[in-house]
Design an enzyme around this catalytic site. Structure first.
Site, PDB file in Angstrom:
ATOM      1  N   ILE A  12       0.847  -1.207   0.000  1.00  8.27           N
ATOM      2  CA  ILE A  12       0.000   0.000   0.000  1.00  8.27           C
ATOM      3  C   ILE A  12       0.879   1.253   0.000  1.00  8.27           C
ATOM      4  O   ILE A  12       0.639   2.203  -0.753  1.00  8.27           O
ATOM      5  CB  ILE A  12      -0.974  -0.023   1.203  1.00  8.27           C
ATOM      6  CG1 ILE A  12      -1.824  -1.307   1.136  1.00  8.27           C
ATOM      7  CG2 ILE A  12      -1.869   1.217   1.178  1.00  8.27           C
ATOM      8  CD1 ILE A  12      -2.761  -1.530   2.285  1.00  8.27           C
ATOM      9  N   TYR A 140      -3.447  -8.835  16.038  1.00 10.00           N
ATOM     10  CA  TYR A 140      -3.281  -7.851  14.964  1.00 10.00           C
ATOM     11  C   TYR A 140      -4.319  -6.732  15.098  1.00 10.00           C
ATOM     12  O   TYR A 140      -3.989  -5.541  15.124  1.00 10.00           O
ATOM     13  CB  TYR A 140      -3.396  -8.539  13.597  1.00 10.00           C
ATOM     14  CG  TYR A 140      -3.496  -7.572  12.455  1.00 10.00           C
ATOM     15  CD1 TYR A 140      -2.482  -6.649  12.207  1.00 10.00           C
ATOM     16  CD2 TYR A 140      -4.628  -7.560  11.632  1.00 10.00           C
ATOM     17  CE1 TYR A 140      -2.595  -5.737  11.162  1.00 10.00           C
ATOM     18  CE2 TYR A 140      -4.730  -6.664  10.583  1.00 10.00           C
ATOM     19  CZ  TYR A 140      -3.717  -5.751  10.359  1.00 10.00           C
ATOM     20  OH  TYR A 140      -3.828  -4.848   9.340  1.00 10.00           O
ATOM     21  N   ASN A 169     -10.712  -5.102   2.277  1.00 12.94           N
ATOM     22  CA  ASN A 169      -9.727  -5.938   1.582  1.00 12.94           C
ATOM     23  C   ASN A 169      -9.027  -5.168   0.464  1.00 12.94           C
ATOM     24  O   ASN A 169      -9.598  -4.982  -0.614  1.00 12.94           O
ATOM     25  CB  ASN A 169     -10.405  -7.198   1.047  1.00 12.94           C
ATOM     26  CG  ASN A 169     -10.767  -8.135   2.183  1.00 12.94           C
ATOM     27  OD1 ASN A 169     -11.600  -7.809   3.016  1.00 12.94           O
ATOM     28  ND2 ASN A 169     -10.122  -9.280   2.245  1.00 12.94           N
TER      29      ASN A 169
HETATM   30  N1  UFG Z   1      -9.297 -17.327   1.160  1.00 18.31           N
HETATM   31  C1  UFG Z   1      -9.433 -18.587   0.574  1.00 18.31           C
HETATM   32  N2  UFG Z   1      -8.309 -19.189   0.136  1.00 18.31           N
HETATM   33  C2  UFG Z   1      -7.062 -18.634   0.218  1.00 18.31           C
HETATM   34  C3  UFG Z   1      -6.935 -17.350   0.805  1.00 18.31           C
HETATM   35  C4  UFG Z   1      -8.085 -16.718   1.268  1.00 18.31           C
HETATM   36  O1  UFG Z   1     -10.525 -19.125   0.474  1.00 18.31           O
HETATM   37  O2  UFG Z   1      -6.089 -19.272  -0.172  1.00 18.31           O
HETATM   38  C5  UFG Z   1     -10.512 -16.641   1.634  1.00 18.31           C
HETATM   39  C6  UFG Z   1     -10.464 -16.314   3.108  1.00 18.31           C
HETATM   40  O3  UFG Z   1     -10.906 -17.389   3.877  1.00 18.31           O
HETATM   41  C7  UFG Z   1     -11.384 -15.083   3.168  1.00 18.31           C
HETATM   42  C8  UFG Z   1     -11.186 -14.416   1.804  1.00 18.31           C
HETATM   43  O4  UFG Z   1     -10.609 -15.408   0.967  1.00 18.31           O
HETATM   44  O5  UFG Z   1     -12.701 -15.502   3.278  1.00 18.31           O
HETATM   45  C9  UFG Z   1     -10.257 -13.223   1.848  1.00 18.31           C
HETATM   46  O6  UFG Z   1      -9.064 -13.611   2.518  1.00 18.31           O
HETATM   47  P1  UFG Z   1      -7.763 -12.693   2.570  1.00 18.31           P
HETATM   48  O7  UFG Z   1      -6.741 -13.447   3.346  1.00 18.31           O
HETATM   49  O8  UFG Z   1      -7.432 -12.213   1.205  1.00 18.31           O
HETATM   50  O9  UFG Z   1      -8.261 -11.423   3.371  1.00 18.31           O
HETATM   51  P2  UFG Z   1      -8.927 -11.332   4.829  1.00 18.31           P
HETATM   52  O10 UFG Z   1     -10.342 -10.910   4.615  1.00 18.31           O
HETATM   53  O11 UFG Z   1      -8.695 -12.515   5.663  1.00 18.31           O
HETATM   54  O12 UFG Z   1      -8.002 -10.222   5.487  1.00 18.31           O
HETATM   55  C10 UFG Z   1      -8.165  -8.861   5.297  1.00 18.31           C
HETATM   56  C11 UFG Z   1      -6.825  -8.164   5.463  1.00 18.31           C
HETATM   57  C12 UFG Z   1      -6.291  -8.357   6.855  1.00 18.31           C
HETATM   58  C13 UFG Z   1      -7.315  -7.927   7.857  1.00 18.31           C
HETATM   59  C14 UFG Z   1      -8.639  -8.604   7.616  1.00 18.31           C
HETATM   60  C15 UFG Z   1      -9.697  -8.023   8.489  1.00 18.31           C
HETATM   61  O13 UFG Z   1      -5.917  -8.673   4.528  1.00 18.31           O
HETATM   62  O14 UFG Z   1      -5.123  -7.606   7.036  1.00 18.31           O
HETATM   63  O15 UFG Z   1      -9.069  -8.401   6.275  1.00 18.31           O
HETATM   64  O16 UFG Z   1     -10.477  -9.021   8.991  1.00 18.31           O
HETATM   65  F1  UFG Z   1      -6.910  -8.227   9.107  1.00 18.31           F
END
Ligand code: UFG
Length: 331
Positions: A12, A140, A169
């Site tokens: 970012i 976090y 996201n």
């Molecule tokens: N997911 C999959 N497979 C993967 C990776 C992710 O199915 O290999 C799913 C996750 O379970 C989630 C969605 O895709 O449902 C998005 O996952 P990300 O890891 O891309 O993002 P998150 O929503 O977990 O995380 C984001 C930010 C974090 C923050 C969080 C807030 O990246 O820094 O939102 O809850 F903490």
């Protein structure tokens, strides 16, 4: 105007540096390159160093007269924060305090802070607005909420004006293709799916299909990196040019959720045009994933006069795919 961007070599931060430089700001980047990359800093002056180094901070603030500071330098992996909370409290809280204290000593009064949807914890309603209770469920999220609270106290006591921006996201890449998302390890959904398509990974695993959503996969609010950055630029303007006083906080998203399956479908459509395809596997739920996280960003839009430009998931994916194609050519 001169701005210090801490963490400007990260995903970012590097997009922010580019936007500030093209808007005519004089930019200084401070980054310890622990997760960022020297080659992502295409503009401004790069200083390699750590926020734990108070002497370095002092010297930087003696040398440069900053009008504002933007802070992107944090550890941001939820899972890692549960395994190693010490790292998170030290870097995300203590080191941030070093930065805030040097700002106070040098009368630098404007601060823009990377916060997160993770400060809210398990949502009690959707979309999530700024009135939603903040009960983080992992270290976090706790570290980011602590800094939000520190900023309120630093405003009352020291007159430090700040804006905390809670990202949902973050995704996509520079529309001009100069920079993009680089994480090692990569954990985010869109780059992982693209890597599965480009051949850098074998497949993508869907973490759970038994959530209480229409197709059973988790829903998230994906926001283009340049829209996040333009919100930061507007936020800086809000507390500098427009002289608003306070410790403000806004949620940043598009207000529209997409399921993991919908994201996969959009990526497939984009990569198939270039003759690529991907393998999708089903896996277990990932610990700590709420079913739905969608932002209500109306307050940010109205207050900061900010409007997301790249709010179509397909455009976000196209920009990220253009970047991924550059990476595979490089390798
Ligand atoms: N997911 C999959 N497979 C993967 C990776 C992710 O199915 O290999 C799913 C996750 O379970 C989630 C969605 O895709 O449902 C998005 O996952 P990300 O890891 O891309 O993002 P998150 O929503 O977990 O995380 C984001 C930010 C974090 C923050 C969080 C807030 O990246 O820094 O939102 O809850 F903490």
């Amino acid at each position: 105007m001169k701005v210090l961007v801490v963490g400007g070599a990260g995903y970012i931060g590097s997009h922010m540096v580019k936007m500030l430089a093209s808007d005519g700001y004089d930019v200084v980047v401070l980054d310890n390159l622990s997760t960022g990359f020297r080659e992502s800093v295409k503009y401004g002056t790069l200083i390699i160093g750590d926020l734990a180094d108070v002497n370095l901070l002092e010297n930087i603030f003696i040398e440069h007269k900053f009008d504002g500071v933007m802070h992107f330098a944090a550890n941001s992996l939820v899972g890692e924060s549960m395994q190693n909370p010490s790292k998170y409290y030290r870097n995300n809280v203590s080191n941030t305090q070093n930065l805030l204290d040097v700002m106070v000593r040098h009368h630098v009064k404007h601060f823009i802070f990377s916060s997160t949807a993770a400060t809210f914890g398990e949502p009690s309603y959707s979309p999530i607005d700024e009135n939603h209770p903040q009960n983080p469920i992992n270290p976090y999220g706790s570290t980011k909420l602590m800094v939000e609270r520190i900023l309120k106290d630093y405003h009352s006591a020291y007159g430090l004006h700040s804006v905390s921006l809670r990202y949902f996201n973050a995704c996509g890449a520079d529309p001009e293709g100069e920079i993009g998302e680089l994480h090692d390890p990569e954990t985010h959904l869109i780059p992982l799916i693209l890597q599965a398509a480009s051949g850098r990974r074998q497949d993508i695993t869907v973490f759970g299909r038994d959530y209480p959503t229409e197709d059973g996969t988790c829903i998230r609010d994906y926001i283009h990196i340049n829209d996040l950055c333009s919100a930061h630029a507007q936020a800086l303007n809000y507390i500098t040019e427009q002289s608003h006083a306070g410790a403000f906080a806004f949620n940043l998203g598009n207000g529209k959720g997409f399921s993991v399956q919908e994201v996969i479908d959009v990526v497939k459509e984009v990569v198939e045009r270039d003759g690529y395809n991907l393998t999708v596997k089903d896996g277990e739920r990932r610990q700590g994933d709420p079913a739905i996280l969608v932002a209500d960003s109306k307050l940010a839009q109205a207050t900061l006069q900010w409007e997301p430009k790249f709010d179509q998931l397909k455009i976000i994916v196209e920009h990220a795919w253009n970047w991924e194609k550059q990476i595979i050519k490089l390798n």
